[in-house]
Write an enzyme that holds these catalytic residues in place. Structure first.
Site, PDB file in Angstrom:
ATOM      1  N   CYS A 116      46.016  45.690  37.769  1.00 19.33           N
ATOM      2  CA  CYS A 116      44.740  45.135  38.234  1.00 19.33           C
ATOM      3  C   CYS A 116      43.926  46.100  39.089  1.00 19.33           C
ATOM      4  O   CYS A 116      42.769  45.830  39.398  1.00 19.33           O
ATOM      5  CB  CYS A 116      44.980  43.845  39.010  1.00 19.33           C
ATOM      6  N   HIS A 256      38.973  41.765  43.686  1.00 15.63           N
ATOM      7  CA  HIS A 256      39.686  41.454  42.450  1.00 15.63           C
ATOM      8  C   HIS A 256      39.871  39.941  42.331  1.00 15.63           C
ATOM      9  O   HIS A 256      40.221  39.266  43.303  1.00 15.63           O
ATOM     10  CB  HIS A 256      41.039  42.154  42.450  1.00 15.63           C
ATOM     11  N   ASN A 286      41.836  35.613  35.755  1.00 11.63           N
ATOM     12  CA  ASN A 286      42.153  37.002  36.103  1.00 11.63           C
ATOM     13  C   ASN A 286      42.125  37.844  34.837  1.00 11.63           C
ATOM     14  O   ASN A 286      42.999  37.730  33.983  1.00 11.63           O
ATOM     15  CB  ASN A 286      43.535  37.061  36.760  1.00 11.63           C
TER      16      ASN A 286
END
Length: 333
Positions: A116, A256, A286
């Site tokens: 990520c 994020h 996500n």
């Protein structure tokens, strides 16, 4: 001699058409909309359903969106970086295929894999090439087809992840705009808590690994959550302190999009109200490497030249960090 900084001059995005809602997940695993929304902030996520399509398809579409909006000639692009945790295949570079397909025939290209944090690390990499004076146009794409590694009978992971891609063009700037500072970290002891066990060199694919479901992503949710909350908040606070920035100086926090509680904890640590925080997790879940560029694309109309943006991310590995960037243009949209 005028200092050259690396500024973002254009953005683009792509998300698949298929929408997987919380309600639909209720018929797949033992969960419900209220539980998912309360725990994560996610209402729906996009899934790439077309057979034979992978991460490169998402990346190409996001790049084409950027090219169409900015009217740049793809042949002027010097470098294409694709940040991804789900490359099309082993050995063959996804970025090389993407560059060829978008007409960036004069560019070289490579993949960057840091879960990520891939796009965040990619921002540092792209900026370094620009600041060195060697290249003028670097296209950074964050793209992931997370559905390719999700077990849709595992309620811990299947509620979280979605597919998507975002792109940003980095170019030289002499007005002091663009990337100002970065604080990037990693800790390899974290890889046991979030990974896909099989398919790599340690545990190559076999009939046994497929039967055991070892090609799906697994995570220890509480451990990952704890590390993400503390580390994303820590680096965000650190980047402000290092640059003598107060909460009033920050125009936007671009965090994020892993979990709404992590986003809120990061904002709280640096004293920001949520109206100064970019959020789209409710729409996409996500998307791993794509979360940060998707935020930029969704908020582009609200961004103004000179805005101070703090980017923060946390990913498997563990990898994490923060970047301070000054926005370089006003949107014409």
């Amino acid at each position: 001699m005028t200092k050259i900084t690396a500024a973002i001059t254009a953005v683009g995005k792509y998300v698949p058409d298929h929408v997987l809602t919380n309600k639909m997940l209720e018929s797949m695993v033992e969960t419900n909309d209220e539980w998912i929304t309360t725990r994560t902030g996610i209402k729906e996520r996009r899934i790439l359903k077309e057979p034979g399509k992978g991460t490169s398809f998402l990346a190409i579409r996001a790049a084409q969106d950027l090219i169409a909006k900015s009217n740049i000639d793809p042949k002027e692009i010097d470098l294409v970086i694709v940040g991804t945790a789900t490359p099309d295949m082993q050995a063959a570079s996804t970025a090389a295929f993407v560059a060829s397909e978008i007409g960036a025939t004069e560019a070289f290209s490579f993949d960057l894999e840091s879960a990520c944090s891939s796009f965040l690390y990619g921002m540092s990499t792209a900026s370094s090439y620009i600041e060195a004076g060697r290249y003028k146009k670097v296209l950074l794409i964050g793209a992931d087809m997370n559905s390719s590694m999700i077990d849709y009978t595992d309620r811990i992971t299947c509620i979280i992840f979605g597919d998507g891609a975002g792109a940003a063009l980095f170019e030289p700037n002499t007005e002091g705009l663009g990337l100002q500072d970065e604080y990037l970290r990693s800790d390899g002891s974290g890889r046991e808590f979030l990974n896909v066990a099989a398919g790599g060199s340690i545990l190559p694919a076999s009939e046994e690994t497929v039967k055991n479901g070892q090609h799906y992503v697994r995570q220890e949710g509480r451990t990952v959550f704890k590390f993400a909350v503390s580390n994303m908040a820590d680096v965000s606070e650190k980047i402000l302190e290092r640059n003598n920035l107060t909460k009033e100086d920050v125009t936007w926090l671009a965090p994020h999009q892993a979990n709404n509680r992590i986003i809120e904890a990061t904002a709280n640590r640096i004293g920001l109200d949520m109206d100064k925080v970019m959020v789209n997790i409710h729409k996409y879940g996500n998307t791993t490497s794509a979360t940060l560029p998707l935020l930029l694309a969704d908020y582009e109309d609200q961004l103004r030249k000179g805005d101070n943006i703090i980017f923060a991310a946390f990913g498997g590995g563990f990898t994490w960090g923060a970047i301070y960037l000054k926005w370089a243009y006003n949107s014409n949209n």
